[in-house]
Each structure stands twice: as structure tokens, then as C-alpha cells.
Write a protein that holds these residues in place. Structure first.
Motif, PDB file in Angstrom:
ATOM      1  N   ALA A   1      -6.536   6.579  -4.468  1.00  0.00           N
ATOM      2  CA  ALA A   1      -5.276   6.177  -5.095  1.00  0.00           C
ATOM      3  C   ALA A   1      -5.065   7.058  -6.315  1.00  0.00           C
ATOM      4  CB  ALA A   1      -5.310   4.707  -5.508  1.00  0.00           C
ATOM      5  N   LYS A  21       0.831  -1.204   0.000  1.00  0.00           N
ATOM      6  CA  LYS A  21       0.000   0.000   0.000  1.00  0.00           C
ATOM      7  C   LYS A  21       0.869   1.259   0.000  1.00  0.00           C
ATOM      8  CE  LYS A  21      -3.510   0.006   2.873  1.00  0.00           C
ATOM      9  NZ  LYS A  21      -4.262  -0.249   4.135  1.00  0.00           N
ATOM     10  N   HIS A  47       2.393   1.677  -3.508  1.00  0.00           N
ATOM     11  CA  HIS A  47       1.427   2.118  -4.517  1.00  0.00           C
ATOM     12  C   HIS A  47       0.642   3.348  -4.076  1.00  0.00           C
ATOM     13  CE1 HIS A  47       2.023  -1.315  -7.205  1.00  0.00           C
ATOM     14  NE2 HIS A  47       2.138  -2.062  -6.119  1.00  0.00           N
ATOM     15  N   LEU A  85      -1.728   4.031  -1.896  1.00  0.00           N
ATOM     16  CA  LEU A  85      -3.191   3.969  -1.847  1.00  0.00           C
ATOM     17  C   LEU A  85      -3.640   3.745  -0.409  1.00  0.00           C
ATOM     18  CD1 LEU A  85      -4.242   0.757  -1.494  1.00  0.00           C
ATOM     19  CD2 LEU A  85      -3.518   0.650  -3.860  1.00  0.00           C
ATOM     20  N   ASN A 140      -5.458  -1.277  -8.614  1.00  0.00           N
ATOM     21  CA  ASN A 140      -5.030  -1.853  -7.339  1.00  0.00           C
ATOM     22  C   ASN A 140      -6.007  -1.510  -6.215  1.00  0.00           C
ATOM     23  OD1 ASN A 140      -2.654  -3.229  -8.073  1.00  0.00           O
ATOM     24  ND2 ASN A 140      -1.520  -1.304  -8.162  1.00  0.00           N
ATOM     25  N   LYS A 198      -3.280   5.982 -11.901  1.00  0.00           N
ATOM     26  CA  LYS A 198      -2.607   4.792 -12.421  1.00  0.00           C
ATOM     27  C   LYS A 198      -2.693   3.605 -11.470  1.00  0.00           C
ATOM     28  CE  LYS A 198       1.998   6.072 -10.676  1.00  0.00           C
ATOM     29  NZ  LYS A 198       3.402   6.331 -11.046  1.00  0.00           N
ATOM     30  N   GLU A 199      -3.102   3.869 -10.212  1.00  0.00           N
ATOM     31  CA  GLU A 199      -3.221   2.792  -9.231  1.00  0.00           C
ATOM     32  C   GLU A 199      -4.672   2.416  -8.977  1.00  0.00           C
ATOM     33  OE1 GLU A 199      -0.749   1.201  -8.199  1.00  0.00           O
ATOM     34  OE2 GLU A 199       0.962   2.524  -8.576  1.00  0.00           O
TER      35      GLU A 199
END
Length: 920
Positions: free
Chosen positions: A608, A586, A589, A591, A615, A611-612
């Protein structure tokens, strides 16, 4: 005051400024001829705004402890009373001029200093009157006996307000951890006896001795330059006299350290803590030098040592016995030059001996192990990254509040005011020369300190049986020096987790689009709904809120067990991950995803980068389809068992029951027994979670992207989550009707008054905004009547809100007083609220409206504001009309409309009052 006062710390200016931009914040400092130190923080981005702080270098530590007990705080109160040019009192004069106590002027006293804060609501145009008032407060003068008699009642009310368990335990901890120091003698506020019996001449003498120019600092921030500030400071503060101050260096503020092991037990009938702490108290003077490389180096070594100590402790947690749930490492200041390094074990009520043994073994293992290159390099990597980021920040913080906080925390405490880039420049050369051996030496120094304090506490008045004395602890620690102990465990490599099941793709069965607001609505094959708002405020991120239709009061759930299940499952990673792996993933990334379980629904909140986004949705789906219960799930159950013990024995239980019975007619659900908790296992928790996770859900998404970018993610990760119908939650709301009760259920030697009221009112943005404004107006009126005029209370709380879930304006009034005043004061409070509509004036409303407008500008730049308002609008209106009306909210802040809504704040027909007198 610290001896080191930098004269010119930082004076930055931007040579090329873009059109419409503001110059950088700048800071400078100087000294008047009488010794008063001043600081000027120029904030060009805040035209017309000013903030003034006056700090006097005196606190409770400077009292003589006999005739002066709580006197520093008493003087803080008295300086707001009558003075030359202020016959009605400085504070009262400011109020008559439109200032608000607490919001526009306030003060606080601690053990070392007294701070006065002024934020004039008209800004720079009131700077002269601000400095004039502050200077009058600082100038020695006779205090009127009549003023002191009034203020004694207010201070005693404040003292009564501090009789709770938190204040008692803080006082007990302070007496032990700072034993022998001036801070450990008595509370800052003093005692009831000292408040009632201190003569006014003692206050006058204290004011005359300590309120001298060379013991003061003045800080002016905002739309002001040093060239503008100095003449004003000379005018109002230049006439203050210089005084002779005692030498307060060396041991003046420090605890008296002991030699060897010593034991202390903390206990309170209402405190639920259960722990063993081994505290290593020691001098830390080298780290308190801020104008040399040696001080920078000492603090850098401290940072490495603290980080590595905490990591070493964390590495050992999985092998602790059941009686010891966790051990943590802590570092705290206990004097200007003293610290305590602690190893603290949370234990079961009968696990103190095991907790102590685990701490002693861990200490010995840490002492045997030199800091490794791997440990050193691990934190070095973090520090280099921190310094690299700091190098980019070459100016003081831009937000007004952040700039004031940074400068005041440093300048008023004798520390240099620097930009992050300047701090990085001084830290980097030290960092480059640091070695693991220095960190090892610091850990040895900390854990081998001469003063070794063992502190223990059990819940309530639980007896701790068979705990060793100091000599026995010393013997156990000595025996461990030659014992065969396992080496420290290395930091576990997190590795990489993997989602265990491939997400089952679903379909969107219906779609609509609102062009005016750019809102897309989808219906999913499982019945769930999605409302997507496309708006540039999202600025490269995706924001998600998911509302599940089941809450812990839903009829198919066990209320306490479902809350426990949600807590445990959400704190555990989904299948295929460890907690460490997920946390690292996490973080990598960037988020976030969090859940809150309410009585009637659940709410998941996440965000997020664009681009995440996949996820983010994938993690949400994993929690709902492949959950797991972590290995440490029984820690949460043990916490509930300890809390259960407290609930059964704490004296506050009677008061809590009285409140619940009066307001709601009883508890919402039966609490578990210890047997219920002990028999709770993983399958039961997963069954509760499954019922929660299958509830129909509505998703709200905010993004700047086109809906077609999000649509595949919704189909892949949300559309096929299994759903089942749920029964609605049982209503549990405050009862209607009027009822007043007086009971002897207060564990403290005071009378607590709590009154609640509600008025049915359908939620709307306009009424919600009006209610927020009215809370401020009502609070000011109540404080003026109950505190300033009736002199019956000190800490008064009033809250009112338009609750979107209940469609009620819900209000609560709380205060502490004496038994003889309680009945009259709550009735006075009710009368004050009843008269509120007639007292509202444009003079009161105008600054609040202006402030609301400014706050709205900031709120409308916040993506969470847009998403939250979208949710409210959809839930209450079935559409997004609120988003179209946001710019019209200030139109609802008029005298006439506020007067109408003010009638909803207090409804005698739906009112409950509890007067809680001391237990007999």
C-alpha cells in the motif's frame, strides 16, 4: 491481408530532449515496389537492439481441405531447412552462428497468418544476416525430400503432443462455435494421415502461391530508422515476386450462421466442465471498421453494451437455485466479422435443465428492460476517467516489449497505430453523443440474433438426462415472453463496511538495529518477529510479507479442509464487510493483500502507499481476528465435488497415481469423499482457519520511511494477535534412490516420458543464479540432441531449480514420443545432462552472463526483489547478508563455476523415470 494499410500512421519526435534522455519511440510504414508492406518502429532507448518480424498472410484457412490439410504449418517448418546459400538449412546455420531456437528465432501458424520472429542476440550488427535469412525463407524453392522426411517426424511429434484433453476440447468447441467456417474443418497442424502422406511437391506449390511479396509484411523494431531500413528491405526483399491472391473478403473467414435454436453437447472422458451456454452468433462488420467515426461509434456502443450486460447478470446471481452456481456474460470473436454473445451457467452435473431455464428467464428480463440513465451514467463515468488518463499518454509505450506488442498487434492486422491520446481524441466526440437508447438497441440486437446455439457439457461421460431439444427450447423462450417475471435488480449500492472490533494494542519486547543495511528487528509480546528494511527502493509504498509457521500438512490440521477454509475465508471479507464493500474499499485505498497456503507454511503478501499503511495492517489484523465465512461458501464445496467426480472417472487418474507412487510413495493425504464435503459446514471451516491463523508468524517489511513511522502500527495491529505453538508439518518429499517404471497408464495414443532427479545442495544465491543459467544451457543441449538430431520429440520441457525449501537442486525432464523410441530417448537425455559440464564454453556463457547483468539491473529497481531476497537471506542465514552480495552475483557466472554446479543437475542415484504408454 486487410485492405486498409495506413501509409504513415505516426511519426513523432521530441523537439527538446533533456541531456541523457532518449527521444520518443516513432513508427512509420511504407510499401516496396513489389507490394511488400513494411513497418519501422524506432526505439532510441535501445541502442544496438533490433527485432524483426515477417508475417505472411496465409494460414490453415487458406488450405483447400483435401490435398492441403495442415500444409501452412508444414511450410512454416520447411522454410527453415535447406535453401540457396544455406545448404545446411537456415535454422541450423543460425544455430551455428550462436542463435538459439525459441529465444532468438521462432515461428507460429494460425488459421489466418504465419509469423516469423527474429531477435538476434548481437542486435543491430546482425541485422543484415537476419534479413538475408528471412528473405531466403520467403523465396520459393524446391524442398529436399530428405529434409521433408526429417521434418515429418518432428511435426508428427508435435501432433502427438497435442492429443491432451485441453486440445481436444478446444477443437470440439471450435468446430461448434465456428461451424461452417474454414477454421472448423481441421486443426492447424493437420491430421496424422496428412502429416505422414502429404507429398513434398504440395508444400512447394503452397509456398510458391502464397509466399509472395504482396502477401507479406516486415516489421523492424529497435535501433533503426526508416531511412536505414528501406535500403536493406529493398536489398533482401525487393526481388520477391508479386502473386495473384484470391478474394478473401466477405464470408471467407466467417462461420455459416443458422436460423433459430440449435443444440450441441460437448463431452470428453477427461474434461470436468459442467455448464449450459446460450450463444447468440451474429455478424459484427460495422465494429471492424477502423478508419471512420462510424466504426469508432460501433465499438463504443459495444463496450457500453458488454459492460451493462455483464453488470445486469452479476446483479442477479444471489437468487440463483443451488444447482446453478453462477451465470456469466461473454463476448468473443468467432470470425473476422462475426461474434458470439454468450450467457453461460455453471451447473451441478444434474443441473443443466435448471441452468437453461435461468438463462432464458434472465435473457427475457434483460430484453424487456431499456438501459436506464443510471446504468448509462455509471459506465460513462468510467469511460470519461479512462479517456482523461489516455490524453496524458501522447507517445507510444516506452518499454521495448510493450512498444513492439502494440505496433505488431495493430499494424500487422491492418489496424492504425495510434498513441492513447490519439485514440482518446477520436473516442471523446463519439462518447459525448452516445445515448442510452443506442445501448438498448445493441442489447436487443445481440440477444435476438437469428442464430441461437445452446451448448451443454457434463463432467466426463456423465449422461445429461431429459434436456430439451431445439423446438422445446424455442417454445420455452416464447412462453417466457408473456410470463410474469420480476424486473431486473438494480446494481446494489455497496455502502461502507466497518471493522467490527477495535484492534487490541500490544507491545514490542525487544529491538535491535543494523546500521549498515538499515534493518530493524522487533520481537513482539506474542512471540512474533518483525524484520524491517528501510530502503529508498520502496519509493512511497510499504511492502509486507508474513510467513505463518503452519501449513496444510501440519499435524493439527486436516489437509484438504484447511485448504478449503483458507480459500473460503480469504475470499470472504472480514466481519463487518461484504465482498463488494471490501473490494471497493481496497480499490479506493489502492492496497493489495493476498494469501497462499503451502504444505509447511502460509504466506501473506501485501502492499500500500505510505499513507495507507495503517489500512494495510488493519485489514491483515481483521482477517486474523474477525474472519467470516461468506454466504456463498458452498460454491467452493460444489466445485470440489465436481472435481471429485472427475478424479474418480478421468482416465488420467491412473497416470497421476503412477507418478505419485513412483516419486513420493503415495499421496500426501487422503482426498475427501463426497459425503465429507457435503457435511462440511461453517464451524468446521472456522476452526481450521483459527488453527492456521494462530501459528507463530515472522513479518518482513520494506519501506522508505523511518522505522518509528511503522512501529506504532506493528504495536497496534500485530503485536497482540493471539498465537499458539504448532507442530511442524509432516515432510513430503521426493524419494531418494533410482527407479524406472513403464506402465500402460496414458489415456492418449502416445508415450509420455517424465524423469525427475535431485541433488542435495544447501541454498545460496550464487548456486541459485547458476542453476537458472544452466537451465537454459541444458535445455538447448537436450533440444539439439533429442529433437534436432534424434528427431524423436517436438515439445521438450526441462526445468531445474535450487529449491530453497528443500535445499535440493530439483530437475525434471518431460517429452512425448513413440513407444519404440521412449527408452532410448530418456537415456540419451540422461547422457546429454551427464556430459553438460564438459560442453559449457565461454561462447555460450558470455551472452547469458550479459543478459543476466541487464536483468539484474532491472530486478534491483524492483521493491519485491529486495523484499524476497531479504526473506531468503533471513530464512537461510539468519541475517541479511544476501543484500550485501547482490552486486557480486555476476561473478558466479563463469565457465568453471557453471561446470561445477552443472554436475548437480542430474543425479542417477536420486532419479525416478516413468514411461507412460497408451492404455490397452
Amino acid at each position: 491481408m486487410n485492405a486498409f494499410i495506413p501509409q504513415i500512421i505516426f511519426a513523432a519526435a521530441v523537439s527538446t530532449v533533456a541531456v541523457g534522455a532518449y527521444a520518443e519511440n516513432t513508427y512509420s510504414t511504407g510499401r516496396l515496389n513489389n507490394g511488400l508492406v513494411y513497418h519501422v518502429l524506432n526505439v532510441p532507448s535501445e541502442p544496438g537492439r533490433v527485432d524483426v518480424r515477417v508475417q505472411v498472410g496465409v494460414g490453415a484457412s487458406d488450405e483447400n481441405g483435401t490435398s492441403e490439410i495442415g500444409v501452412a504449418h508444414m511450410v512454416e517448418h520447411m522454410v527453415f531447412r535447406a535453401a540457396p546459400d544455406y545448404p545446411q538449412g537456415v535454422g541450423e546455420t543460425l544455430i551455428q552462428q550462436g542463435w538459439r531456437r525459441g529465444a532468438n528465432f521462432n515461428a507460429m501458424t494460425n488459421y489466418e497468418r504465419t509469423l516469423y520472429m527474429f531477435s538476434p542476440n548481437k542486435g543491430k550488427v546482425q541485422l543484415d544476416e537476419t534479413l538475408k535469412a528471412a528473405a531466403a525463407m520467403m523465396t520459393p524453392r524446391p524442398f529436399a525430400q530428405a529434409d521433408w522426411q526429417k521434418e515429418q517426424q518432428i511435426i508428427e511429434a508435435e501432433w502427438r503432443n497435442g492429443l491432451g484433453v485441453a486440445e481436444r476440447m478446444n477443437r470440439k468447441r471450435n468446430e461448434v462455435i465456428r461451424s461452417g467456417s474454414r477454421q472448423s474443418r481441421h486443426a492447424i497442424i493437420g491430421t496424422q494421415t496428412s502429416i505422414q502422406n502429404t507429398p513434398v511437391n504440395v508444400l512447394e506449390d503452397f509456398h510458391r502461391r502464397w509466399y509472395v511479396a504482396n502477401n507479406m509484411q516486415v516489421m523492424i523494431s529497435g535501433d533503426i530508422t526508416p531511412e536505414q531500413a528501406r535500403p536493406l528491405l529493398e536489398k533482401y526483399f525487393g526481388r520477391l515476386k508479386t502473386g495473384e491472391l484470391p478474394d478473401r473478403s466477405g464470408a471467407y473467414y466467417e462461420p455459416v450462421l443458422q436460423n433459430g435454436w440449435h443444440v450441441n453437447q460437448l463431452q470428453d472422458k477427461d474434461s470436468g466442465g459442467s455448464f449450459v451456454a446460450v450463444l447468440f452468433r451474429q455478424n459484427d462488420a460495422p465494429s471492424r471498421v477502423y478508419d471512420s467515426e462510424a466504426g469508432t461509434r460501433a465499438r463504443m456502443v459495444d463496450r457500453f453494451a458488454a459492460r451493462i450486460l455483464a453488470q445486469r447478470v452479476k446483479n442477479e446471481l444471489k437468487d440463483l437455485p443451488k444447482a446453478v452456481s453462477t451465470i456469466t456474460a461473454r463476448k468473443s470473436d468467432i470470425g473476422r466479422e462475426s461474434i458470439a454473445i454468450g450467457l453461460v451457467a455453471s451447473v451441478t452435473p444434474d443441473g443443466h435443465n435448471q441452468g437453461l431455464t435461468e438463462i432464458l428467464k434472465l435473457r427475457e428480463r434483460i430484453l424487456r428492460a431499456p438501459v436506464t440513465r443510471a446504468e448509462f451514467d455509471d459506465y460513462m463515468k468510467t469511460m470519461r476517467s479512462t479517456i482523461a488518463r489516455a490524453k496524458q499518454k501522447t507517445t507510444l509505450p516506452e518499454p521495448f516489449g510493450d512498444a513492439i506488442q502494440l505496433v505488431s498487434e495493430n499494424a500487422l492486422n491492418g489496424k492504425p497505430v495510434r498513441t492513447q491520446a490519439q485514440n482518446a481524441a477520436s473516442a471523446e466526440p463519439v462518447l459525448n453523443r452516445l445515448t442510452p437508447s443506442e445501448i438498448t438497441a445493441r442489447l436487443q440486437q445481440w440477444l435476438n440474433a437469428d442464430d441461437k446455439l445452446v451448448q451443454i457439457q457434463a463432467p466426463s461421460l456423465t449422461e445429461i438426462k431429459g434436456f430439451p431439444n431445439a423446438a422445446q427450447i424455442e417454445a420455452e423462450a416464447a412462453a417466457l415472453q408473456t410470463a410474469q417475471l420480476p424486473p431486473l435488480q438494480a446494481k446494489a449500492e455497496a455502502g461502507k463496511g466497518a471493522f467490527t472490533a477495535k484492534a487490541k494494542k500490544g507491545e514490542i519486547t525487544a529491538e535491535s538495529y543494523d546500521q549498515s543495511l538499515k534493518i530493524t528487528r522487533w520481537t513482539l509480546q506474542n512471540g512474533d518477529k518483525v524484520v524491517l528494511l528501510q530502503n529508498p527502493v520502496a519509493a512511497g509504498k510499504v511492502y509486507l510479507q508474513a510467513y505463518g509457521a503452519a501449513g496444510f500438512m501440519s499435524s493439527n490440521l486436516n489437509p484438504w479442509q484447511s485448504q478449503l477454509a483458507q480459500q473460503i475465508v480469504w475470499q470472504s471479507a472480514p466481519q463487518g464487510w461484504t465482498n463488494e464493500q471490501l473490494n471497493e474499499w481496497k480499490k479506493q485505498h489502492k492496497l493489495s493483500l493476498n494469501m497462499r497456503l503451502n504444505a509447511t507454511n502460509s504466506k501473506v503478501d501485501g502492499s500500500a502507499a505510505d499513507k495507507e499503511a495503517e489500512n494495510l495492517f488493519r485489514l491483515y489484523q481483521a482477517y486474523y481476528t474477525t474472519p467470516q465465512v461468506g454466504e456463498d461458501y458452498r460454491d467452493a464445496i460444489m466445485t470440489m465435488i465436481r472435481r471429485l467426480t472427475m478424479d474418480e472417472t478421468a482416465s488420467r487418474a491412473a497416470k497421476e497415481k503412477a507418478v505419485t507412487d513412483l516419486r513420493f510413495g503415495g499421496k500426501a493425504y487422503l482426498s475427501p469423499t463426497q459425503t465429507d464435503l457435503e457435511e462440511t459446514e461453517e464451524p468446521q471451516l472456522l476452526a481450521q482457519w483459527q488453527s492456521l491463523s494462530q501459528a507463530p508468524t515472522t513479518y518482513y517489511i520494506l519501506t522508505a520511511q523511518k522505522p518509528r513511522k511503522i512501529k506504532p502500527l506493528v504495536e497496534q495491529y500485530l503485536a497482540a494477535i493471539e498465537r499458539k505453538p504448532v507442530e511442524s508439518a509432516k515432510p513430503y518429499q521426493a524419494l531418494s534412490g533410482d527407479k524406472v517404471e513403464r506402465q500402460n497408464v496414458n489415456a492418449e495414443a502416445r508415450t509420455d516420458v517424465a524423469a525427475w532427479s535431485f541433488s542435495d545442495e544447501k541454498w545460496s544465491p550464487q548456486t541459485a543464479a547458476q542453476t537458472a543459467i544452466l537451465r537454459t544451457l541444458a535445455y538447448e543441449q537436450l533440444k539439439a540432441e533429442l529433437r534436432d538430431k534424434a528427431l524423436g520429440v517436438y515439445s521438450l520441457k526441462f526445468e531445474t531449480t535450487l529449491n530453497p525449501e528443500t535445499n535440493r537442486v530439483e530437475s525434471e525432464l518431460r517429452f512425448t514420443t513413440t513407444a519404440d523410441k521412449a527408452d532410448g530417448l530418456w537415456k540419451l537425455g540422461e547422457t546429454t545432462l551427464a556430459k553438460l559440464p564438459q560442453t559449457i564454453t565461454e561462447q555460450q556463457v558470455a551472452p547469458l552472463r550479459s543478459n543476466f547483468v541487464e536483468q539484474e539491473k532491472g530486478r534491483l529497481k524492483n521493491p519485491e526483489t529486495w523484499l524476497n531476497r531479504l526473506v531468503l537471506s533471513e530464512q537461510h542465514f539468519g541475517d541479511a547478508r544476501y543484500l550485501n552480495e547482490m552486486d557480486k552475483l555476476p561473478e558466479a557466472i563463469t565457465v568453471e563455476k557453471l561446470q561445477d554446479t552443472a554436475q548437480l543437475l542430474w543425479n542417477p542415484q536420486n532419479r525416478r523415470v516413468l514411461i507412460a504408454d497408451p492404455m490397452k
